[in-house]
Design a protein around this motif. Sequence first.
Motif, PDB file in Angstrom:
ATOM      1  N   LEU A 185       0.808  -1.208   0.000  1.00 15.35           N
ATOM      2  CA  LEU A 185       0.000   0.000   0.000  1.00 15.35           C
ATOM      3  C   LEU A 185       0.844   1.260   0.000  1.00 15.35           C
ATOM      4  CD1 LEU A 185      -2.797  -1.008   2.479  1.00 15.35           C
ATOM      5  CD2 LEU A 185      -2.822  -0.994  -0.001  1.00 15.35           C
ATOM      6  N   PRO A 186       0.593   2.141  -0.897  1.00 12.11           N
ATOM      7  CA  PRO A 186       1.309   3.411  -0.895  1.00 12.11           C
ATOM      8  C   PRO A 186       0.956   4.228   0.337  1.00 12.11           C
ATOM      9  CG  PRO A 186       0.132   3.054  -2.969  1.00 12.11           C
ATOM     10  CD  PRO A 186      -0.312   2.025  -2.024  1.00 12.11           C
ATOM     11  N   GLU A 187       1.862   5.040   0.702  1.00 12.12           N
ATOM     12  CA  GLU A 187       1.675   5.806   1.928  1.00 12.12           C
ATOM     13  C   GLU A 187       0.476   6.729   1.840  1.00 12.12           C
ATOM     14  OE1 GLU A 187       2.576   6.060   5.699  1.00 12.12           O
ATOM     15  OE2 GLU A 187       3.800   4.906   4.296  1.00 12.12           O
ATOM     16  N   GLU A 188       0.285   7.308   0.647  1.00 15.14           N
ATOM     17  CA  GLU A 188      -0.799   8.279   0.548  1.00 15.14           C
ATOM     18  C   GLU A 188      -2.175   7.629   0.707  1.00 15.14           C
ATOM     19  OE1 GLU A 188       1.437   7.785  -1.698  1.00 15.14           O
ATOM     20  OE2 GLU A 188       0.582   7.236  -3.647  1.00 15.14           O
ATOM     21  N   LYS A 189      -2.277   6.325   0.340  1.00 17.78           N
ATOM     22  CA  LYS A 189      -3.551   5.654   0.495  1.00 17.78           C
ATOM     23  C   LYS A 189      -3.873   5.409   1.959  1.00 17.78           C
ATOM     24  CE  LYS A 189      -4.132   5.302  -3.881  1.00 17.78           C
ATOM     25  NZ  LYS A 189      -5.091   6.205  -4.513  1.00 17.78           N
ATOM     26  N   ARG A 190      -2.836   5.161   2.702  1.00 15.77           N
ATOM     27  CA  ARG A 190      -3.071   4.871   4.112  1.00 15.77           C
ATOM     28  C   ARG A 190      -3.623   6.095   4.853  1.00 15.77           C
ATOM     29  NH1 ARG A 190       2.718   2.079   4.800  1.00 15.77           N
ATOM     30  NH2 ARG A 190       2.325   0.254   3.541  1.00 15.77           N
ATOM     31  N   SER A 191      -3.250   7.243   4.368  1.00 14.47           N
ATOM     32  CA  SER A 191      -3.665   8.443   5.074  1.00 14.47           C
ATOM     33  C   SER A 191      -4.925   9.063   4.510  1.00 14.47           C
ATOM     34  CB  SER A 191      -2.532   9.475   5.024  1.00 14.47           C
ATOM     35  OG  SER A 191      -2.236   9.770   3.678  1.00 14.47           O
ATOM     36  N   ILE A 192      -5.598   8.305   3.636  1.00  8.76           N
ATOM     37  CA  ILE A 192      -6.766   8.886   2.994  1.00  8.76           C
ATOM     38  C   ILE A 192      -7.891   9.138   3.989  1.00  8.76           C
ATOM     39  CG2 ILE A 192      -7.830   6.698   2.369  1.00  8.76           C
ATOM     40  CD1 ILE A 192      -8.663   8.048  -0.257  1.00  8.76           C
ATOM     41  N   ALA A 193      -7.980   8.223   4.947  1.00 10.51           N
ATOM     42  CA  ALA A 193      -9.075   8.368   5.905  1.00 10.51           C
ATOM     43  C   ALA A 193      -8.949   9.663   6.693  1.00 10.51           C
ATOM     44  CB  ALA A 193      -9.088   7.189   6.857  1.00 10.51           C
ATOM     45  N   SER A 194      -7.722  10.040   6.852  1.00 11.12           N
ATOM     46  CA  SER A 194      -7.524  11.265   7.606  1.00 11.12           C
ATOM     47  C   SER A 194      -7.785  12.491   6.731  1.00 11.12           C
ATOM     48  CB  SER A 194      -6.108  11.326   8.164  1.00 11.12           C
ATOM     49  OG  SER A 194      -5.186  11.292   7.089  1.00 11.12           O
TER      50      SER A 194
ATOM     51  N   LEU B  18     -23.745   3.563   1.931  1.00 15.96           N
ATOM     52  CA  LEU B  18     -24.219   3.851   3.295  1.00 15.96           C
ATOM     53  C   LEU B  18     -25.177   5.036   3.282  1.00 15.96           C
ATOM     54  CD1 LEU B  18     -20.962   3.535   5.463  1.00 15.96           C
ATOM     55  CD2 LEU B  18     -22.855   1.916   5.295  1.00 15.96           C
ATOM     56  N   GLU B  19     -26.072   5.003   4.205  1.00 16.97           N
ATOM     57  CA  GLU B  19     -26.983   6.148   4.345  1.00 16.97           C
ATOM     58  C   GLU B  19     -26.221   7.306   4.993  1.00 16.97           C
ATOM     59  OE1 GLU B  19     -30.252   4.711   6.585  1.00 16.97           O
ATOM     60  OE2 GLU B  19     -30.867   3.260   5.044  1.00 16.97           O
ATOM     61  N   ALA B  20     -26.786   8.442   4.865  1.00 16.33           N
ATOM     62  CA  ALA B  20     -26.105   9.643   5.360  1.00 16.33           C
ATOM     63  C   ALA B  20     -25.848   9.564   6.863  1.00 16.33           C
ATOM     64  CB  ALA B  20     -26.948  10.877   5.031  1.00 16.33           C
ATOM     65  N   SER B  21     -26.792   9.028   7.595  1.00 11.85           N
ATOM     66  CA  SER B  21     -26.615   8.938   9.049  1.00 11.85           C
ATOM     67  C   SER B  21     -25.460   8.013   9.394  1.00 11.85           C
ATOM     68  CB  SER B  21     -27.913   8.431   9.695  1.00 11.85           C
ATOM     69  OG  SER B  21     -28.252   7.158   9.154  1.00 11.85           O
ATOM     70  N   GLN B  22     -25.351   6.907   8.639  1.00 17.07           N
ATOM     71  CA  GLN B  22     -24.260   5.959   8.895  1.00 17.07           C
ATOM     72  C   GLN B  22     -22.918   6.574   8.532  1.00 17.07           C
ATOM     73  OE1 GLN B  22     -25.971   2.732   6.514  1.00 17.07           O
ATOM     74  NE2 GLN B  22     -25.882   1.435   8.372  1.00 17.07           N
ATOM     75  N   VAL B  23     -22.918   7.363   7.466  1.00 17.35           N
ATOM     76  CA  VAL B  23     -21.671   8.008   7.046  1.00 17.35           C
ATOM     77  C   VAL B  23     -21.189   8.980   8.125  1.00 17.35           C
ATOM     78  CG1 VAL B  23     -20.641   9.590   5.361  1.00 17.35           C
ATOM     79  CG2 VAL B  23     -22.156   7.759   4.595  1.00 17.35           C
ATOM     80  N   SER B  24     -22.113   9.735   8.696  1.00 17.19           N
ATOM     81  CA  SER B  24     -21.708  10.696   9.716  1.00 17.19           C
ATOM     82  C   SER B  24     -21.182   9.995  10.965  1.00 17.19           C
ATOM     83  CB  SER B  24     -22.887  11.614  10.078  1.00 17.19           C
ATOM     84  OG  SER B  24     -23.959  10.832  10.596  1.00 17.19           O
ATOM     85  N   LEU B  25     -21.820   8.896  11.329  1.00 15.82           N
ATOM     86  CA  LEU B  25     -21.347   8.127  12.476  1.00 15.82           C
ATOM     87  C   LEU B  25     -19.957   7.557  12.207  1.00 15.82           C
ATOM     88  CD1 LEU B  25     -24.549   6.156  13.599  1.00 15.82           C
ATOM     89  CD2 LEU B  25     -23.313   7.896  14.905  1.00 15.82           C
ATOM     90  N   LEU B  26     -19.778   7.055  10.980  1.00 17.30           N
ATOM     91  CA  LEU B  26     -18.486   6.464  10.600  1.00 17.30           C
ATOM     92  C   LEU B  26     -17.381   7.515  10.650  1.00 17.30           C
ATOM     93  CD1 LEU B  26     -17.149   3.825   9.283  1.00 17.30           C
ATOM     94  CD2 LEU B  26     -17.369   5.083   7.157  1.00 17.30           C
ATOM     95  N   LYS B  27     -17.661   8.681  10.102  1.00 18.18           N
ATOM     96  CA  LYS B  27     -16.641   9.723  10.067  1.00 18.18           C
ATOM     97  C   LYS B  27     -16.303  10.195  11.478  1.00 18.18           C
ATOM     98  CE  LYS B  27     -17.067  11.545   5.410  1.00 18.18           C
ATOM     99  NZ  LYS B  27     -17.401  12.702   4.593  1.00 18.18           N
ATOM    100  N   GLU B  28     -17.308  10.220  12.301  1.00 11.55           N
ATOM    101  CA  GLU B  28     -17.077  10.618  13.696  1.00 11.55           C
ATOM    102  C   GLU B  28     -16.121   9.644  14.382  1.00 11.55           C
ATOM    103  OE1 GLU B  28     -19.736  11.112  17.744  1.00 11.55           O
ATOM    104  OE2 GLU B  28     -20.717  11.163  15.802  1.00 11.55           O
TER     105      GLU B  28
END
Lengths: 194, 393
Positions: A185-194, B18-28
């Motif tokens: 996995l490339p580094e940039e993909k790992r940080s996508i969630a952030s 995902l529904e919008a409510s689930q997305v917001s919970l996930l992001k949180e």
Amino acid sequence: MAGDPDAELVQKVRDGHRSAFNQLVLKYRNRVMGIAARMLGDRTEAEDLAQDVFVKIYHALRDFHGDALFSTWLYRVTANSCLNRKKKQNRERRLVEIVDDLEPLRCDPSSNPDSLLERKQLRALLEKAIEALPEEQRMVLILRDIEGLSYEEIAECLELELGTVRSRLHRGRLEVQSKIKAYSLPEEKRSIAS
Amino acid sequence: MNCPEVQELFSDYLDERLEASQVSLLKEHLGACVSCRRGLGELLGTVELIGSLDEIETSPNFLAQVNRKIDRCWTPVRFWRWAFEPAKIKLPLEAAALAVVAIVAIYLYRSSEPLPGNLIASRESAGIAREQSQGAQLQRNGETPDQRALLAYKPARKERPPPLPELLAKKETPAPLPLAQAQRNTSPSQIADPGSALQQDPGASQTRPPVESLRKGAPPPASEVAAGVGALPAETASSGASPAQAKRESPPAAPARAAPRVAGVPMSRAPALQDVEVVSEDVTVSQRNVKAVLNLLGGRVLSERASGDDVMLTVELPQSREPEFRSVLKQETGKEPSAFYSLDEKLGLKFREQAQSGRTPPASQGSVREARRTAPDKEEPTVTLEIRIRPKK
């Protein structure tokens, strides 16, 4: 089915135009080949199966009434052919064998994944990881992540519930991820969630 | 939401299911959990990597192979479509073709009926007595009474002792036939003279060569060789009885050499040459006699050659004349006079002159005219015989 981009060609084939069928073959041959190759793990055998799929499609096209997209029907025939061929050959490979294949790469002294594995090697690794999946997960994963079918289309192709498709897809992705996680996995993909 | 619950939603999140409510919970949750954030990133990378896999291409001749397989596949449905669709065009054409074939078949069947060769061959194959087929042939050919007499000709055999195998085979000879059947088995001339028929029949049965020994390929008895008759087929070497008798009395499984020799096509020759051996005291005389008889019977010499002291003659004659020709050959010894000339008396022909001169008598002679008038039909099948005349030692 309304909105089928292949409806016109299909109708021509049903009217006896072989050239229209040839156009369909040219359009879908690589997709069918890709599914077959990844399901069977053997290129030659996959090509033979892909040819058989189109032959089957040609003879059955008169009975195809457009209830589904032609592509969906084609994928269904392909998937069933692959599964039947796999059952027939009984050459299911165990996951252990794939892990053993990966082991030398894992023990490489240079541990930086980006520099360690060339893209080509990574793809080969990924192919092996996909091949190691259970058949039902592999088929769903191929149809979704490689062929780009929607959940609904996959459910129709494989005659599954949407929940089953979703579950199998997620399990398959996690399985593949666990195989290649250490180096790919490339580094940039790992940080996508952030 | 805890971490396992959040991780279960990763695929749906990446696929935007995902529904919008689930997305917001996930992001949180992701904002507070580094581990889940890294896990989602790894999964996204994996999915993208899978999606970036190269397309697996088929071979360049993929399409041709598909079409070849389609063409090779011959299903009943395809056959039906090929044969009958479109029905408006193909059905009338096929019906017309069928009618034409039927008409031609009927025509060929009817036109083949009067062919004597076909008739004889079919009758012989059906096991019908040769007498019946020959009688029918005589009727068709318009044979004269003289020719019937010729067919019925039986050479005298009193001077020839029965061969040893014949004596052995006599034990298996069936009981004497009733009078009516004996009369049926006799030739027309014998029927005309019942007394002679009854007198000749016992002798005929006595002098009949051993059929079994001939069938097995055993050499002919010494007495026969001495009498001038070699390895004759069973039916014609049998006692001088009429061909009908020979056929009736021979077993159903005839030996290979005595197999039906009638070709199915008129004027066609028999497929295999049949050897006849004549042991003669004077080869030249015998050769001349044979030619003369052959000429009288409507045959001809195809080839003539010497082989050491022997003379080989390849002759062709009408199939119906073969029995009497063989009967004459049996008696030919090269002597003058010989029983050979008894034919002269039977037929009332000027045979002696002909035999002595070795040429065809002039057409003015009544006997020759008679012979020509009764000559076989040109359409009659012929047989080819190989005759070896060898000097007696």
